[in-house]
Design a protein around this motif. Structure first.
Motif, PDB file in Angstrom:
ATOM      1  N   TYR A 144      40.719  57.106  46.559  1.00  0.00           N
ATOM      2  CA  TYR A 144      39.710  56.194  47.099  1.00  0.00           C
ATOM      3  C   TYR A 144      39.153  56.903  48.326  1.00  0.00           C
ATOM      4  O   TYR A 144      39.838  57.017  49.334  1.00  0.00           O
ATOM      5  CB  TYR A 144      40.324  54.860  47.523  1.00  0.00           C
ATOM      6  CG  TYR A 144      40.497  53.877  46.394  1.00  0.00           C
ATOM      7  CD1 TYR A 144      39.388  53.377  45.715  1.00  0.00           C
ATOM      8  CD2 TYR A 144      41.752  53.432  46.006  1.00  0.00           C
ATOM      9  CE1 TYR A 144      39.530  52.476  44.686  1.00  0.00           C
ATOM     10  CE2 TYR A 144      41.913  52.524  44.981  1.00  0.00           C
ATOM     11  CZ  TYR A 144      40.796  52.057  44.323  1.00  0.00           C
ATOM     12  OH  TYR A 144      40.944  51.159  43.308  1.00  0.00           O
TER      13      TYR A 144
ATOM     14  N   VAL B 268      45.532  58.174  45.825  1.00  0.00           N
ATOM     15  CA  VAL B 268      46.165  56.928  45.384  1.00  0.00           C
ATOM     16  C   VAL B 268      47.117  57.174  44.210  1.00  0.00           C
ATOM     17  O   VAL B 268      48.202  56.605  44.148  1.00  0.00           O
ATOM     18  CB  VAL B 268      45.104  55.877  44.994  1.00  0.00           C
ATOM     19  CG1 VAL B 268      45.775  54.567  44.640  1.00  0.00           C
ATOM     20  CG2 VAL B 268      44.127  55.659  46.147  1.00  0.00           C
TER      21      VAL B 268
ATOM     22  N   ALA C 200      56.030  47.821  43.844  1.00  0.00           N
ATOM     23  CA  ALA C 200      55.626  46.998  44.973  1.00  0.00           C
ATOM     24  C   ALA C 200      54.108  47.023  45.124  1.00  0.00           C
ATOM     25  O   ALA C 200      53.428  47.893  44.586  1.00  0.00           O
ATOM     26  CB  ALA C 200      56.290  47.518  46.245  1.00  0.00           C
ATOM     27  N   SER C 201      53.585  46.068  45.844  1.00  0.00           N
ATOM     28  CA  SER C 201      52.157  45.987  46.100  1.00  0.00           C
ATOM     29  C   SER C 201      51.654  47.259  46.772  1.00  0.00           C
ATOM     30  O   SER C 201      52.290  47.771  47.686  1.00  0.00           O
ATOM     31  CB  SER C 201      51.898  44.768  46.980  1.00  0.00           C
ATOM     32  OG  SER C 201      50.563  44.759  47.390  1.00  0.00           O
ATOM     33  N   GLY C 202      50.551  47.794  46.259  1.00  0.00           N
ATOM     34  CA  GLY C 202      49.954  48.977  46.873  1.00  0.00           C
ATOM     35  C   GLY C 202      50.426  50.295  46.280  1.00  0.00           C
ATOM     36  O   GLY C 202      50.041  51.358  46.736  1.00  0.00           O
ATOM     37  N   CYS C 203      51.251  50.243  45.224  1.00  0.00           N
ATOM     38  CA  CYS C 203      51.783  51.497  44.675  1.00  0.00           C
ATOM     39  C   CYS C 203      50.841  52.137  43.665  1.00  0.00           C
ATOM     40  O   CYS C 203      51.084  53.244  43.210  1.00  0.00           O
ATOM     41  CB  CYS C 203      53.160  51.269  44.054  1.00  0.00           C
ATOM     42  SG  CYS C 203      53.121  50.333  42.529  1.00  0.00           S
ATOM     43  N   GLY C 204      49.761  51.443  43.317  1.00  0.00           N
ATOM     44  CA  GLY C 204      48.757  52.064  42.439  1.00  0.00           C
ATOM     45  C   GLY C 204      48.681  51.504  41.032  1.00  0.00           C
ATOM     46  O   GLY C 204      48.064  52.103  40.159  1.00  0.00           O
ATOM     47  N   LYS C 205      49.265  50.336  40.796  1.00  0.00           N
ATOM     48  CA  LYS C 205      49.247  49.751  39.457  1.00  0.00           C
ATOM     49  C   LYS C 205      47.829  49.369  39.028  1.00  0.00           C
ATOM     50  O   LYS C 205      47.359  49.750  37.954  1.00  0.00           O
ATOM     51  CB  LYS C 205      50.151  48.503  39.412  1.00  0.00           C
ATOM     52  CG  LYS C 205      51.558  48.741  39.925  1.00  0.00           C
ATOM     53  CD  LYS C 205      52.417  47.500  39.838  1.00  0.00           C
ATOM     54  CE  LYS C 205      51.967  46.353  40.717  1.00  0.00           C
ATOM     55  NZ  LYS C 205      52.150  46.601  42.173  1.00  0.00           N
ATOM     56  N   THR C 206      47.162  48.598  39.900  1.00  0.00           N
ATOM     57  CA  THR C 206      45.802  48.168  39.576  1.00  0.00           C
ATOM     58  C   THR C 206      44.877  49.370  39.425  1.00  0.00           C
ATOM     59  O   THR C 206      44.047  49.419  38.515  1.00  0.00           O
ATOM     60  CB  THR C 206      45.274  47.229  40.675  1.00  0.00           C
ATOM     61  OG1 THR C 206      46.097  46.063  40.695  1.00  0.00           O
ATOM     62  CG2 THR C 206      43.842  46.810  40.415  1.00  0.00           C
ATOM     63  N   THR C 207      45.058  50.351  40.299  1.00  0.00           N
ATOM     64  CA  THR C 207      44.240  51.560  40.222  1.00  0.00           C
ATOM     65  C   THR C 207      44.387  52.216  38.852  1.00  0.00           C
ATOM     66  O   THR C 207      43.405  52.652  38.251  1.00  0.00           O
ATOM     67  CB  THR C 207      44.651  52.531  41.342  1.00  0.00           C
ATOM     68  OG1 THR C 207      44.532  51.855  42.593  1.00  0.00           O
ATOM     69  CG2 THR C 207      43.780  53.762  41.352  1.00  0.00           C
TER      70      THR C 207
ATOM     71  N   ILE D 271      33.689  46.955  51.094  1.00  0.00           N
ATOM     72  CA  ILE D 271      34.798  47.763  51.618  1.00  0.00           C
ATOM     73  C   ILE D 271      34.361  49.205  51.834  1.00  0.00           C
ATOM     74  O   ILE D 271      34.738  49.840  52.805  1.00  0.00           O
ATOM     75  CB  ILE D 271      36.008  47.755  50.657  1.00  0.00           C
ATOM     76  CG1 ILE D 271      36.148  46.389  49.975  1.00  0.00           C
ATOM     77  CG2 ILE D 271      37.279  48.113  51.394  1.00  0.00           C
ATOM     78  CD1 ILE D 271      37.092  46.400  48.798  1.00  0.00           C
TER      79      ILE D 271
HETATM   80  N1  LIG Z   1      38.674  49.764  46.959  1.00  0.00           N
HETATM   81  C1  LIG Z   1      39.619  50.432  47.638  1.00  0.00           C
HETATM   82  N2  LIG Z   1      39.295  51.264  48.649  1.00  0.00           N
HETATM   83  C2  LIG Z   1      40.233  51.950  49.312  1.00  0.00           C
HETATM   84  N3  LIG Z   1      41.540  51.885  49.057  1.00  0.00           N
HETATM   85  C3  LIG Z   1      41.947  51.075  48.071  1.00  0.00           C
HETATM   86  C4  LIG Z   1      41.007  50.302  47.310  1.00  0.00           C
HETATM   87  N4  LIG Z   1      41.699  49.603  46.386  1.00  0.00           N
HETATM   88  C5  LIG Z   1      42.998  49.905  46.588  1.00  0.00           C
HETATM   89  N5  LIG Z   1      43.150  50.791  47.579  1.00  0.00           N
HETATM   90  C6  LIG Z   1      44.430  51.396  48.046  1.00  0.00           C
HETATM   91  O1  LIG Z   1      44.997  52.101  46.978  1.00  0.00           O
HETATM   92  C7  LIG Z   1      46.389  51.892  46.903  1.00  0.00           C
HETATM   93  C8  LIG Z   1      46.781  51.365  45.539  1.00  0.00           C
HETATM   94  O2  LIG Z   1      46.197  50.099  45.354  1.00  0.00           O
HETATM   95  P1  LIG Z   1      46.411  49.248  44.041  1.00  0.00           P
HETATM   96  O3  LIG Z   1      46.247  50.120  42.856  1.00  0.00           O
HETATM   97  O4  LIG Z   1      45.508  48.080  44.132  1.00  0.00           O
HETATM   98  O5  LIG Z   1      47.920  48.789  44.186  1.00  0.00           O
HETATM   99  P2  LIG Z   1      48.754  47.696  43.363  1.00  0.00           P
HETATM  100  O6  LIG Z   1      47.885  47.141  42.293  1.00  0.00           O
HETATM  101  O7  LIG Z   1      49.939  48.418  42.845  1.00  0.00           O
HETATM  102  O8  LIG Z   1      49.164  46.655  44.367  1.00  0.00           O
HETATM  103  C9  LIG Z   1      46.737  50.940  48.043  1.00  0.00           C
HETATM  104  O9  LIG Z   1      47.263  51.701  49.088  1.00  0.00           O
HETATM  105  C10 LIG Z   1      45.433  50.327  48.409  1.00  0.00           C
HETATM  106  O10 LIG Z   1      45.403  50.032  49.775  1.00  0.00           O
END
Ligand SMILES: Nc1ncnc2c1ncn2[C@@H]1O[C@H](COP(=O)(O)OP(=O)(O)O)[C@@H](O)[C@H]1O
Ligand SMILES: [Mg+2]
Lengths: 353, 262
Positions: free
Chosen positions: A14, A19, A38-45, B93
């Motif tokens: 990002y 990420v 855990a939250s923020g580990c990159g699952k959604t990404t 963002i």
């Molecule tokens: N749009 C974005 N811009 C910048 N950083 C992002 C954005 N979305 C997520 N992140 C960062 O990328 C990392 C992984 O996020 P994410 O994949 O959403 O985690 P999860 O789904 O596992 O909680 C986190 O550190 C988050 O802060």
């Protein structure tokens, strides 16, 4: 119809922030793999990369041999279920479910029939004309599920679909999701931060940490044979004791922990034992006894708590603070001396980090 | 037991009400007066000053110009404002924080300054026709309002809804029209009405940009007042008021006036 998913050496950023780092994941045809972490580990990404809402810095994604990496999101044909449902607020339940079919030029009776059949399968046929705002959380998630399933996608992806629901409904819905996924045999990636949820419905689980997969395995293997200290801690191994082999005598290995504590290990139980290793055991795998004659870790007992099936003791040992369980039949007092005896079947051996 | 209002509070409320509504009553009263000079309370009752508006050629022409400028400027402002608000909210963002401030900055510049600088830099520099200058000037005037109002309704929009549509096979541009726009419809309508009213009532920018042969209704009203002191002034004001109130009523019907308080 359903296809295997292959994510190869994906790195994602990002902006400048790294990420995901060199992430690879193969999901077999019809398999359900969870991403757990855990939250923020990159699952959604990871999901967003596969869905096409984010471009990887490097690496490739293929679905059934078709390269998705540069394909626009709307051509990827993937069913997505979101945490916050993401229903179309201005469309009825039926129109929400029919939306994907409309894009595929399924019209008239054919569409109505498929929408109704799908709504019936998720038990919402009586709510077809409602707007999403007039639905409960569980109903909304069923609509979202129906909307993703009705297009019969070769791949389904779920992003924490149950985390906005209450505990009881979560358990019911995850069974429902698993049954629908099984019945259709759709390849699925399921994201959650709830270990029980991941273990209960997945064929395999990928435990993620800081943008990397720490271990990808069946729930049983993860639970009993974690591959590294991170996963061991994650699945509830409270005690990680670094040890050094001091003697090998046939099938018997003697190793020493900090403070000179010695334990022996049978090779037939633990397989290979490297010279440096970490003994990992849950509190259940470390039995407290006041018989000081047996082999074990000498300890001074601390706080005792009642677990129902056992007593749990906080223990002070030369190898550090440990947590161990003792039988209900014998109540030991804080401050008394005891031995902590590892139960081989419930312990595992890790390579040091 | 209902709490009893303090008499002073009631008195104060009545005073504020009179302060707000009083001028309106006086204008309406003066407009229907059967005299050839402005007076209140009205002597007699007549609608001839309303007829007079349409009898005077300059009023007829400026009403038309005002409507044309307002409609055009509003459409141009929406055409720019909707995508701009979308981008500002969708990529909030990723975008620097000052960017959205930049878009509403013109609100902070006194309109007279804006009008004067437009006159110098657009109208004279490029020798632009008056009508074009008016449309450009009004567009700049109302664009910040449009962006503000539409952003307010986009703020509560969940953009994952858009991603859901795309994942189901709807191309991004089509998704914008079939999913996003229907969900910010009330915001767009509110922006339309607010922009239209602001444009049609504007004096401070128009006064720099109008010129020989082409004027807007409020400017013509000022010009008329300098020469005549008859109730036409009041009747034109009433006409503007009625137009404004009608437009506000539509806003009230569609989404209430709460957005103005934001
Ligand atoms: N749009 C974005 N811009 C910048 N950083 C992002 C954005 N979305 C997520 N992140 C960062 O990328 C990392 C992984 O996020 P994410 O994949 O959403 O985690 P999860 O789904 O596992 O909680 C986190 O550190 C988050 O802060
Ligand atoms: Mg997430």
């Amino acid at each position: 119809m359903t296809k295997p998913l292959s994510i190869r050496n994906i790195t994602a950023h990002y902006g400048r922030t790294l990420v995901l780092e060199d992430l690879s994941l193969e999901v077999a045809e019809g398999e359900l793999v969870s991403l757990l972490g855990a939250s923020g580990c990159g699952k959604t990404t990871t999901l967003r990369l596969v869905a096409g809402f984010l471009q990887p810095t490097s690496g490739a994604i293929t679905l059934g041999g078709r390269d998705l990496t540069r394909l626009p999101a709307h051509q990827r044909d993937i069913g997505l279920v979101f945490q916050n449902y993401a229903l179309f607020p201005h469309l009825s339940v039926a129109d929400n479910v029919g939306f994907g079919l409309k894009q595929r030029n399924v019209t008239g009776d054919a569409r109505t029939k498929r929408v109704n059949a799908m709504l019936e399968r998720v038990g919402l046929d009586h709510l077809a004309d409602r707007l999403p705002a007039a639905l409960s959380g569980g109903q909304k998630q069923r609509v979202a599920l129906a909307r993703a399933l009705v297009i019969e996608p070769p791949l389904l992806m779920f992003d924490e679909p149950l985390s906005n629901l209450d505990a009881k409904l979560r358990v019911d819905m995850r069974v429902e999701i698993r049954q629908l996924q099984r019945a259709n045999g759709t390849t699925s990636v399921y994201v959650t931060h709830d270990q029980e949820e991941a273990f209960s419905i997945s064929d395999r689980v990928a435990i993620m940490h800081a943008g990397r997969i720490m271990q990808l395995d069946t729930p049983e293997n993860l639970y009993q044979r974690p591959a590294n200290a991170f996963v061991a801690r994650f699945v509830g191994f409270e005690n990680l004791i670094p040890m050094k082999v001091v003697a090998r005598d046939g099938a018997l290995v003697t190793a020493e922990a900090a403070g000179g504590v010695r334990l022996s290990f049978g090779l037939e139980q633990f397989g290979e034992i490297p010279d440096d290793f970490v003994l990992a055991c849950r509190a259940d795998g470390l039995t407290v006894t006041d018989n000081l004659a047996v082999e074990g870790i000498p300890a001074t007992l601390g706080l005792r708590t009642y677990l129902g099936r056992a007593y749990q003791y906080q223990c002070d040992t030369a190898a550090g603070a440990l947590v161990a369980n003792g039988p209900l039949s014998r109540v030991l007092q804080p401050g008394s001396a005891a031995k902590l005896v590892p139960v081989p079947e419930q312990c595992t051996i890790l390579k040091p980090e | 037991m209902p709490t009893k209002l303090h008499p002073a509070l009631i008195g104060f409320t009545v005073l504020v009400f009179i302060f707000l509504v009083g001028p309106l009553i006086i204008v309406v009263g003066a407009a229907v007066s059967d005299t050839s000079y402005l007076t209140f309370p009205p002597h007699g009752l007549s609608l001839r000053w309303f007829e007079n508006i349409f009898a005077i050629d300059a009023f007829r022409r400026t009403i038309l110009t005002s409507l044309q400028v307002a409609v055009l400027a509003t459409f141009v402002a929406l055409l720019i404002g909707i995508p701009a608000s979308y981008a500002l909210n969708r990529y909030r963002i990723q975008l620097p924080g000052w960017l959205s401030t930049l878009f509403v900055l013109p609100v902070l510049v006194p309109e007279l300054v804006l009008g004067f600088s437009l006159l110098k830099n657009v109208a004279y520099q490029f020798n632009a026709p008056i009508f074009l200058s008016l449309v450009v000037g009004h567009t700049i005037l109302i664009l910040p309002y449009v962006i503000r109002v539409i952003s307010a309704s986009l703020a509560s929009f969940d953009f994952s809804v858009e991603e859901a549509a795309i994942s189901l096979g709807s191309p991004p541009l089509k998704t914008f029209f079939t999913i996003l726009l229907p969900n910010v419809r009330s915001g767009v309508i509110a922006a339309f009405i607010l922009a239209f009213i602001t444009s049609i009532n504007d004096v401070s920018i128009s006064i720099f940009l109008t010129g020989p042969g082409l004027s807007t209704l409020p400017i013509q009203l000022l010009a008329h007042m300098e020469q005549f002191f008859d109730p036409t002034v009041a009747s034109v004001s009433v006409l503007l008021m009625v137009l404004t109130v009608a437009v506000m009523a539509i806003v009230e019907r569609t989404l209430g006036l709460t957005f103005l308080a934001k």
